[in-house]
Design a protein around this motif. Structure first.
Motif, PDB file in Angstrom:
ATOM      1  N   MET A  66      -8.145  -4.822   2.095  1.00 38.58           N
ATOM      2  CA  MET A  66      -8.325  -3.413   2.392  1.00 38.58           C
ATOM      3  C   MET A  66      -9.480  -2.910   1.538  1.00 38.58           C
ATOM      4  O   MET A  66      -9.594  -3.266   0.373  1.00 38.58           O
ATOM      5  CB  MET A  66      -7.034  -2.657   2.074  1.00 38.58           C
ATOM      6  N   ASN A  67     -10.312  -2.051   2.124  1.00 36.00           N
ATOM      7  CA  ASN A  67     -11.430  -1.542   1.335  1.00 36.00           C
ATOM      8  C   ASN A  67     -10.992  -0.335   0.491  1.00 36.00           C
ATOM      9  O   ASN A  67      -9.979   0.296   0.749  1.00 36.00           O
ATOM     10  CB  ASN A  67     -12.653  -1.244   2.207  1.00 36.00           C
ATOM     11  N   ILE A  68     -11.793  -0.056  -0.530  1.00 40.24           N
ATOM     12  CA  ILE A  68     -11.466   0.998  -1.500  1.00 40.24           C
ATOM     13  C   ILE A  68     -11.335   2.361  -0.835  1.00 40.24           C
ATOM     14  O   ILE A  68     -10.392   3.107  -1.103  1.00 40.24           O
ATOM     15  CB  ILE A  68     -12.523   1.049  -2.619  1.00 40.24           C
ATOM     16  N   GLN A  69     -12.263   2.676   0.050  1.00 38.45           N
ATOM     17  CA  GLN A  69     -12.246   3.994   0.694  1.00 38.45           C
ATOM     18  C   GLN A  69     -10.958   4.210   1.482  1.00 38.45           C
ATOM     19  O   GLN A  69     -10.314   5.239   1.363  1.00 38.45           O
ATOM     20  CB  GLN A  69     -13.455   4.154   1.617  1.00 38.45           C
ATOM     21  N   ARG A  70     -10.566   3.207   2.263  1.00 41.02           N
ATOM     22  CA  ARG A  70      -9.346   3.349   3.073  1.00 41.02           C
ATOM     23  C   ARG A  70      -8.108   3.420   2.173  1.00 41.02           C
ATOM     24  O   ARG A  70      -7.190   4.204   2.426  1.00 41.02           O
ATOM     25  CB  ARG A  70      -9.218   2.197   4.069  1.00 41.02           C
ATOM     26  N   ALA A  71      -8.072   2.637   1.122  1.00 42.52           N
ATOM     27  CA  ALA A  71      -6.927   2.674   0.206  1.00 42.52           C
ATOM     28  C   ALA A  71      -6.800   4.055  -0.430  1.00 42.52           C
ATOM     29  O   ALA A  71      -5.689   4.587  -0.554  1.00 42.52           O
ATOM     30  CB  ALA A  71      -7.082   1.608  -0.871  1.00 42.52           C
ATOM     31  N   ASN A  72      -7.926   4.648  -0.817  1.00 47.94           N
ATOM     32  CA  ASN A  72      -7.893   6.003  -1.379  1.00 47.94           C
ATOM     33  C   ASN A  72      -7.422   7.016  -0.349  1.00 47.94           C
ATOM     34  O   ASN A  72      -6.642   7.919  -0.668  1.00 47.94           O
ATOM     35  CB  ASN A  72      -9.273   6.395  -1.923  1.00 47.94           C
ATOM     36  N   GLU A  73      -7.869   6.885   0.900  1.00 49.89           N
ATOM     37  CA  GLU A  73      -7.417   7.797   1.967  1.00 49.89           C
ATOM     38  C   GLU A  73      -5.911   7.712   2.143  1.00 49.89           C
ATOM     39  O   GLU A  73      -5.230   8.728   2.246  1.00 49.89           O
ATOM     40  CB  GLU A  73      -8.106   7.452   3.292  1.00 49.89           C
ATOM     41  N   ILE A  74      -5.392   6.497   2.175  1.00 53.80           N
ATOM     42  CA  ILE A  74      -3.951   6.299   2.368  1.00 53.80           C
ATOM     43  C   ILE A  74      -3.169   6.868   1.182  1.00 53.80           C
ATOM     44  O   ILE A  74      -2.146   7.536   1.366  1.00 53.80           O
ATOM     45  CB  ILE A  74      -3.632   4.803   2.562  1.00 53.80           C
ATOM     46  N   SER A  75      -3.644   6.619  -0.025  1.00 53.73           N
ATOM     47  CA  SER A  75      -2.883   7.059  -1.207  1.00 53.73           C
ATOM     48  C   SER A  75      -2.831   8.573  -1.350  1.00 53.73           C
ATOM     49  O   SER A  75      -1.901   9.105  -1.953  1.00 53.73           O
ATOM     50  CB  SER A  75      -3.448   6.432  -2.482  1.00 53.73           C
ATOM     51  N   THR A  76      -3.812   9.280  -0.788  1.00 48.88           N
ATOM     52  CA  THR A  76      -3.823  10.739  -0.902  1.00 48.88           C
ATOM     53  C   THR A  76      -3.344  11.452   0.351  1.00 48.88           C
ATOM     54  O   THR A  76      -3.181  12.673   0.344  1.00 48.88           O
ATOM     55  CB  THR A  76      -5.237  11.252  -1.259  1.00 48.88           C
ATOM     56  N   SER A  77      -3.095  10.713   1.405  1.00 55.39           N
ATOM     57  CA  SER A  77      -2.677  11.316   2.672  1.00 55.39           C
ATOM     58  C   SER A  77      -1.189  11.662   2.662  1.00 55.39           C
ATOM     59  O   SER A  77      -0.368  10.898   2.151  1.00 55.39           O
ATOM     60  CB  SER A  77      -2.949  10.344   3.822  1.00 55.39           C
ATOM     61  N   ILE A 102       4.898  -1.419   1.675  1.00 55.97           N
ATOM     62  CA  ILE A 102       4.702  -0.823   0.351  1.00 55.97           C
ATOM     63  C   ILE A 102       4.151   0.598   0.449  1.00 55.97           C
ATOM     64  O   ILE A 102       3.687   1.044   1.499  1.00 55.97           O
ATOM     65  CB  ILE A 102       3.747  -1.674  -0.523  1.00 55.97           C
ATOM     66  N   TYR A 103       4.216   1.284  -0.683  1.00 54.79           N
ATOM     67  CA  TYR A 103       3.631   2.612  -0.854  1.00 54.79           C
ATOM     68  C   TYR A 103       2.527   2.486  -1.892  1.00 54.79           C
ATOM     69  O   TYR A 103       2.734   1.889  -2.956  1.00 54.79           O
ATOM     70  CB  TYR A 103       4.703   3.595  -1.341  1.00 54.79           C
ATOM     71  N   ILE A 104       1.344   3.038  -1.602  1.00 50.98           N
ATOM     72  CA  ILE A 104       0.237   3.010  -2.555  1.00 50.98           C
ATOM     73  C   ILE A 104       0.304   4.284  -3.396  1.00 50.98           C
ATOM     74  O   ILE A 104       0.150   5.376  -2.879  1.00 50.98           O
ATOM     75  CB  ILE A 104      -1.129   2.924  -1.841  1.00 50.98           C
ATOM     76  N   GLN A 105       0.529   4.128  -4.693  1.00 50.12           N
ATOM     77  CA  GLN A 105       0.589   5.274  -5.599  1.00 50.12           C
ATOM     78  C   GLN A 105      -0.789   5.720  -6.047  1.00 50.12           C
ATOM     79  O   GLN A 105      -1.065   6.907  -6.122  1.00 50.12           O
ATOM     80  CB  GLN A 105       1.403   4.917  -6.843  1.00 50.12           C
ATOM     81  N   ALA A 106      -1.621   4.757  -6.411  1.00 51.72           N
ATOM     82  CA  ALA A 106      -2.944   5.076  -6.955  1.00 51.72           C
ATOM     83  C   ALA A 106      -3.874   3.891  -6.733  1.00 51.72           C
ATOM     84  O   ALA A 106      -3.427   2.753  -6.617  1.00 51.72           O
ATOM     85  CB  ALA A 106      -2.848   5.385  -8.434  1.00 51.72           C
ATOM     86  N   VAL A 107      -5.172   4.199  -6.700  1.00 54.59           N
ATOM     87  CA  VAL A 107      -6.188   3.172  -6.519  1.00 54.59           C
ATOM     88  C   VAL A 107      -7.131   3.204  -7.718  1.00 54.59           C
ATOM     89  O   VAL A 107      -7.560   4.270  -8.151  1.00 54.59           O
ATOM     90  CB  VAL A 107      -6.984   3.408  -5.216  1.00 54.59           C
ATOM     91  N   ASN A 108      -7.430   2.025  -8.251  1.00 52.41           N
ATOM     92  CA  ASN A 108      -8.396   1.903  -9.339  1.00 52.41           C
ATOM     93  C   ASN A 108      -9.686   1.364  -8.730  1.00 52.41           C
ATOM     94  O   ASN A 108      -9.789   0.167  -8.440  1.00 52.41           O
ATOM     95  CB  ASN A 108      -7.865   0.964 -10.424  1.00 52.41           C
ATOM     96  N   ASP A 109     -10.654   2.260  -8.511  1.00 51.38           N
ATOM     97  CA  ASP A 109     -11.913   1.878  -7.870  1.00 51.38           C
ATOM     98  C   ASP A 109     -12.668   0.834  -8.687  1.00 51.38           C
ATOM     99  O   ASP A 109     -13.259  -0.088  -8.125  1.00 51.38           O
ATOM    100  CB  ASP A 109     -12.812   3.102  -7.674  1.00 51.38           C
ATOM    101  N   GLU A 110     -12.660   0.998  -9.993  1.00 49.41           N
ATOM    102  CA  GLU A 110     -13.425   0.104 -10.863  1.00 49.41           C
ATOM    103  C   GLU A 110     -12.920  -1.336 -10.803  1.00 49.41           C
ATOM    104  O   GLU A 110     -13.698  -2.280 -10.728  1.00 49.41           O
ATOM    105  CB  GLU A 110     -13.359   0.618 -12.298  1.00 49.41           C
ATOM    106  N   ASN A 111     -11.604  -1.503 -10.832  1.00 43.73           N
ATOM    107  CA  ASN A 111     -10.999  -2.847 -10.816  1.00 43.73           C
ATOM    108  C   ASN A 111     -10.679  -3.359  -9.422  1.00 43.73           C
ATOM    109  O   ASN A 111     -10.225  -4.488  -9.274  1.00 43.73           O
ATOM    110  CB  ASN A 111      -9.724  -2.867 -11.654  1.00 43.73           C
ATOM    111  N   LYS A 112     -10.828  -2.478  -8.418  1.00 41.84           N
ATOM    112  CA  LYS A 112     -10.477  -2.819  -7.030  1.00 41.84           C
ATOM    113  C   LYS A 112      -9.020  -3.270  -6.927  1.00 41.84           C
ATOM    114  O   LYS A 112      -8.690  -4.283  -6.331  1.00 41.84           O
ATOM    115  CB  LYS A 112     -11.422  -3.881  -6.467  1.00 41.84           C
ATOM    116  N   THR A 113      -8.141  -2.464  -7.558  1.00 35.21           N
ATOM    117  CA  THR A 113      -6.706  -2.724  -7.520  1.00 35.21           C
ATOM    118  C   THR A 113      -5.968  -1.463  -7.089  1.00 35.21           C
ATOM    119  O   THR A 113      -6.534  -0.372  -7.079  1.00 35.21           O
ATOM    120  CB  THR A 113      -6.172  -3.168  -8.896  1.00 35.21           C
TER     121      THR A 113
END
Length: 61
Positions: free
Chosen positions: A1-12, A25-36
């Motif tokens: 999954m790319n960073i942008q989409r993961a961030n969209e999902i985590s804030t939606s 799973i549920y995405i709580q937060a995305v770490n852009d720097e570490n790509k985790t």
């Protein structure tokens, strides 16, 4: 999954169907720097873990 989409999902407010190793799973937060992402299984919210974004799969509804 790319960073942008993961961030969209985590804030939606709308729940997306995402799995990690076949587990929903549920995405709580995305770490852009570490790509985790900080995630937890939907049926085990106490089982938080940090995983690589590349291991997350979004499923179309």
């Amino acid at each position: 999954m790319n960073i942008q989409r993961a961030n969209e999902i985590s804030t939606s407010p709308i729940m997306a169907e995402v799995t990690y190793q076949g587990t929903p799973i549920y995405i709580q937060a995305v770490n852009d720097e570490n790509k985790t992402a900080r995630i937890y299984p939907l049926d085990e919210p106490e089982n938080e873990q940090t995983v690589p974004l590349s291991s997350l799969i979004e499923h179309e509804k």
